[in-house]
Enzyme design. Structure first.
Site, mmCIF file in Angstrom:
data_model
loop_
_atom_site.group_PDB
_atom_site.id
_atom_site.type_symbol
_atom_site.label_atom_id
_atom_site.label_comp_id
_atom_site.label_asym_id
_atom_site.label_seq_id
_atom_site.Cartn_x
_atom_site.Cartn_y
_atom_site.Cartn_z
ATOM 1 N N GLY A 194 18.414 42.060 -36.998
ATOM 2 C CA GLY A 194 18.874 40.996 -37.888
ATOM 3 C C GLY A 194 19.937 41.474 -38.872
ATOM 4 C CB CYS A 195 20.054 44.371 -41.137
ATOM 5 S SG CYS A 195 18.587 43.913 -42.089
ATOM 6 C CB THR A 196 22.846 45.120 -36.521
ATOM 7 O OG1 THR A 196 22.204 46.351 -36.889
ATOM 8 C CG2 THR A 196 24.100 45.412 -35.727
ATOM 9 C CB ALA A 239 26.185 44.204 -41.182
#
Length: 158
Positions: free
Chosen positions: A47-49, A52
């Site tokens: 999710g964070c990738t 970003a």
């Protein structure tokens, strides 16, 4: 939780700039332009990738409208450096290992994850004016599609 119109809590954190240089970054020094400040749980997770990379892919349009993007997580500078290099991230990443800034912004606390209550980073985004006022708040955002909806909310079309 912060509300639109309030002053953004000031902070100084260690981080890595868009060129990969380490340093100390303070909110008051970053306010020459409107900021998009987003909090995320962990470098190099799905999710964070996604989030970003969505900011990376839309950075030129955001910059053309005067915005600066800054991501904050509890990860170390070493972790940020690897994350930036692996995905070609072209914006500032700051490290908040004590989670003090996250707590000041209401981006850390109790949340539900897979039906269970836990404590952790609450994925959140704030748009901050050059005068230091919160223009928009987004709490508990979903990583996928967040940047797209942020662009719509800011009336920016790619």
């Amino acid at each position: 939780m912060l509300k639109e119109g309030e002053l953004a809590p000031d902070f100084c954190l260690e981080g890595i700039d868009h060129e990969g240089k380490e340093g100390k970054f303070c909110l008051k020094d970053l306010l020459s332009s409107p900021l998009i400040l987003y909090f995320y749980p962990k470098d190099d997770t799905p999710g964070c990738t996604q989030e970003a990379c969505d900011f990376r892919d839309n950075l030129n349009i955001l910059k053309s409208k005067g915005f600066v993007v800054i991501g904050i997580s509890p990860d170390s500078l070493q972790s940020h450096k690897k994350f930036k290099e692996k995905y070609g991230l072209n914006f500032i990443l700051l490290s908040d290992p004590q989670k003090e800034v996250m707590k000041a912004y209401g981006a850390y606390g109790k949340k539900k994850m897979y039906g269970k209550e836990t404590e952790g980073v609450i994925r959140s985004t704030f748009v901050i004016s050059p005068e230091g006022r919160i223009l928009k708040t987004f709490y508990n955002v979903k990583a996928k599609g967040h940047v797209e909806s942020l662009l719509r909310e800011l009336d920016i079309t790619p």
